[in-house]
Design a protein around this motif. Structure first.
Motif, PDB file in Angstrom:
ATOM      1  N   ALA A 266      37.221  -5.429  34.930  1.00 55.24           N
ATOM      2  CA  ALA A 266      38.060  -6.364  35.638  1.00 55.24           C
ATOM      3  C   ALA A 266      39.189  -6.570  34.665  1.00 55.24           C
ATOM      4  O   ALA A 266      40.426  -6.675  34.755  1.00 55.24           O
ATOM      5  CB  ALA A 266      37.493  -7.622  36.272  1.00 55.24           C
ATOM      6  N   ALA A 267      38.747  -6.995  33.304  1.00 57.86           N
ATOM      7  CA  ALA A 267      39.703  -7.523  32.064  1.00 57.86           C
ATOM      8  C   ALA A 267      40.565  -6.160  31.912  1.00 57.86           C
ATOM      9  O   ALA A 267      41.746  -6.463  31.581  1.00 57.86           O
ATOM     10  CB  ALA A 267      38.938  -8.040  30.932  1.00 57.86           C
ATOM     11  N   GLU A 268      40.220  -5.074  31.710  1.00 59.79           N
ATOM     12  CA  GLU A 268      40.548  -3.743  31.500  1.00 59.79           C
ATOM     13  C   GLU A 268      41.459  -3.313  32.566  1.00 59.79           C
ATOM     14  O   GLU A 268      42.819  -3.040  32.309  1.00 59.79           O
ATOM     15  CB  GLU A 268      39.527  -2.697  31.307  1.00 59.79           C
ATOM     16  CG  GLU A 268      38.767  -2.688  29.912  1.00 59.79           C
ATOM     17  CD  GLU A 268      37.424  -2.097  29.880  1.00 59.79           C
ATOM     18  OE1 GLU A 268      36.750  -2.184  28.832  1.00 59.79           O
ATOM     19  OE2 GLU A 268      37.162  -1.135  30.700  1.00 59.79           O
TER      20      GLU A 268
ATOM     21  N   GLY B 241      45.226  -4.521  32.982  1.00 58.55           N
ATOM     22  CA  GLY B 241      46.219  -3.781  31.864  1.00 58.55           C
ATOM     23  C   GLY B 241      46.927  -2.757  32.570  1.00 58.55           C
ATOM     24  O   GLY B 241      47.980  -2.245  32.379  1.00 58.55           O
ATOM     25  N   PHE B 242      46.256  -2.247  33.960  1.00 58.54           N
ATOM     26  CA  PHE B 242      46.753  -1.180  34.606  1.00 58.54           C
ATOM     27  C   PHE B 242      47.796  -1.569  35.510  1.00 58.54           C
ATOM     28  O   PHE B 242      47.615  -2.577  36.170  1.00 58.54           O
ATOM     29  CB  PHE B 242      45.804  -0.451  35.448  1.00 58.54           C
ATOM     30  CG  PHE B 242      44.555   0.336  34.629  1.00 58.54           C
ATOM     31  CD1 PHE B 242      44.582   1.903  34.469  1.00 58.54           C
ATOM     32  CD2 PHE B 242      43.684  -0.214  33.654  1.00 58.54           C
ATOM     33  CE1 PHE B 242      43.887   2.489  33.786  1.00 58.54           C
ATOM     34  CE2 PHE B 242      42.713   0.617  32.843  1.00 58.54           C
ATOM     35  CZ  PHE B 242      42.973   1.806  32.765  1.00 58.54           C
ATOM     36  N   LEU B 243      48.769  -0.688  35.908  1.00 59.81           N
ATOM     37  CA  LEU B 243      49.851  -1.035  36.746  1.00 59.81           C
ATOM     38  C   LEU B 243      49.377  -1.018  38.392  1.00 59.81           C
ATOM     39  O   LEU B 243      49.768  -1.623  39.142  1.00 59.81           O
ATOM     40  CB  LEU B 243      51.176  -0.240  36.701  1.00 59.81           C
ATOM     41  CG  LEU B 243      51.645  -0.445  35.314  1.00 59.81           C
ATOM     42  CD1 LEU B 243      53.108   0.471  35.089  1.00 59.81           C
ATOM     43  CD2 LEU B 243      52.189  -1.906  35.246  1.00 59.81           C
ATOM     44  N   THR B 244      48.486   0.132  38.630  1.00 61.89           N
ATOM     45  CA  THR B 244      47.785   0.337  39.814  1.00 61.89           C
ATOM     46  C   THR B 244      46.304   0.412  39.450  1.00 61.89           C
ATOM     47  O   THR B 244      45.880   0.702  38.499  1.00 61.89           O
ATOM     48  CB  THR B 244      48.542   1.555  40.407  1.00 61.89           C
ATOM     49  OG1 THR B 244      48.132   2.736  39.733  1.00 61.89           O
ATOM     50  CG2 THR B 244      49.924   1.534  40.905  1.00 61.89           C
ATOM     51  N   PRO B 245      45.512   0.045  40.270  1.00 59.25           N
ATOM     52  CA  PRO B 245      43.997  -0.280  40.098  1.00 59.25           C
ATOM     53  C   PRO B 245      43.636   1.296  39.736  1.00 59.25           C
ATOM     54  O   PRO B 245      43.819   2.319  40.606  1.00 59.25           O
ATOM     55  CB  PRO B 245      43.330  -0.697  41.334  1.00 59.25           C
ATOM     56  CG  PRO B 245      44.443  -1.421  42.111  1.00 59.25           C
ATOM     57  CD  PRO B 245      45.708  -0.482  41.780  1.00 59.25           C
ATOM     58  N   PRO B 246      42.950   1.497  38.593  1.00 59.63           N
ATOM     59  CA  PRO B 246      42.361   2.936  38.374  1.00 59.63           C
ATOM     60  C   PRO B 246      41.078   3.291  39.476  1.00 59.63           C
ATOM     61  O   PRO B 246      40.341   2.412  39.636  1.00 59.63           O
ATOM     62  CB  PRO B 246      41.993   2.914  37.011  1.00 59.63           C
ATOM     63  CG  PRO B 246      41.464   1.612  36.635  1.00 59.63           C
ATOM     64  CD  PRO B 246      42.415   0.538  37.813  1.00 59.63           C
TER      65      PRO B 246
END
Length: 187
Positions: A96-98, A101-106
């Protein structure tokens, strides 16, 4: 799925000149083709957040990472970072913490995962380490200049450094915590 080894140029997702192209105002779907074309312009400069070398599976050797964003404060040069314990992961997931940082959920998918560490022992460092995870994100069919396919990868890397007493005495503080989501293209 594309081979997850070789040389890659990494670009932090937080860079505004890329994030605004990837997900422009008013759009809900990522614009990977536009992102790829924009990255190519910066790759030609060369101007990337980091460069990574991932050996071919079964990963007998460690990978390598260099980034001006992750530097030795005394030398003013990038740390030599190894990517150790590399493994292929069938369904790579991000914490969740990583994901923050993504603009859209990987989406989860095939990828590589490993640990970041200093490539060599260093008198200025008490401890250092983090994670490296990368997976395929998009294929642009026939989008290369020669008509071949191109790929964008996405991932997360972290590198936390705890300085030794020597570096603390020299005024470099207790260390650094660096972590960011990235896009990657073949170098």
């Amino acid at each position: 799925s594309p081979v997850l080894s070789g040389k890659f140029d990494l670009y932090a997702m937080e860079l505004p000149f890329l994030s605004s192209v990837y997900l422009p105002k008013g759009k809900s779907e990522p614009q990977f083709a536009a992102l790829y074309q924009t990255i190519l312009k910066y790759q030609a400069k060369p101007d990337s957040t980091a460069q990574v070398l991932i050996p071919a599976a079964p990963f007998a050797k460690a990978g390598r990472l260099r980034s001006a964003a992750i530097e030795d404060p005394m030398e003013g040069l990038p740390w030599g970072i190894a990517i150790a314990d590399l493994t292929f992961v069938e369904q790579l997931k991000f914490s969740a913490a990583e994901c923050a940082g993504f603009l859209t959920p990987p989406e989860s998918g095939p990828g590589v995962a490993g640990r970041t560490r200093l490539a060599d022992a260093h008198c200025g460092v008490q401890s250092a380490g983090g994670v490296f995870r990368m997976k395929h994100a998009w294929t642009g069919k026939g989008q290369a200049q020669d008509g071949t396919d191109v790929d964008i990868f996405e991932g997360y890397l972290s590198f936390n450094v705890v300085h030794s007493a020597l570096y603390r005495r020299k005024g470099h503080g207790s260390g650094d915590k660096i972590g960011f989501a990235f896009w990657a293209v073949r170098a």
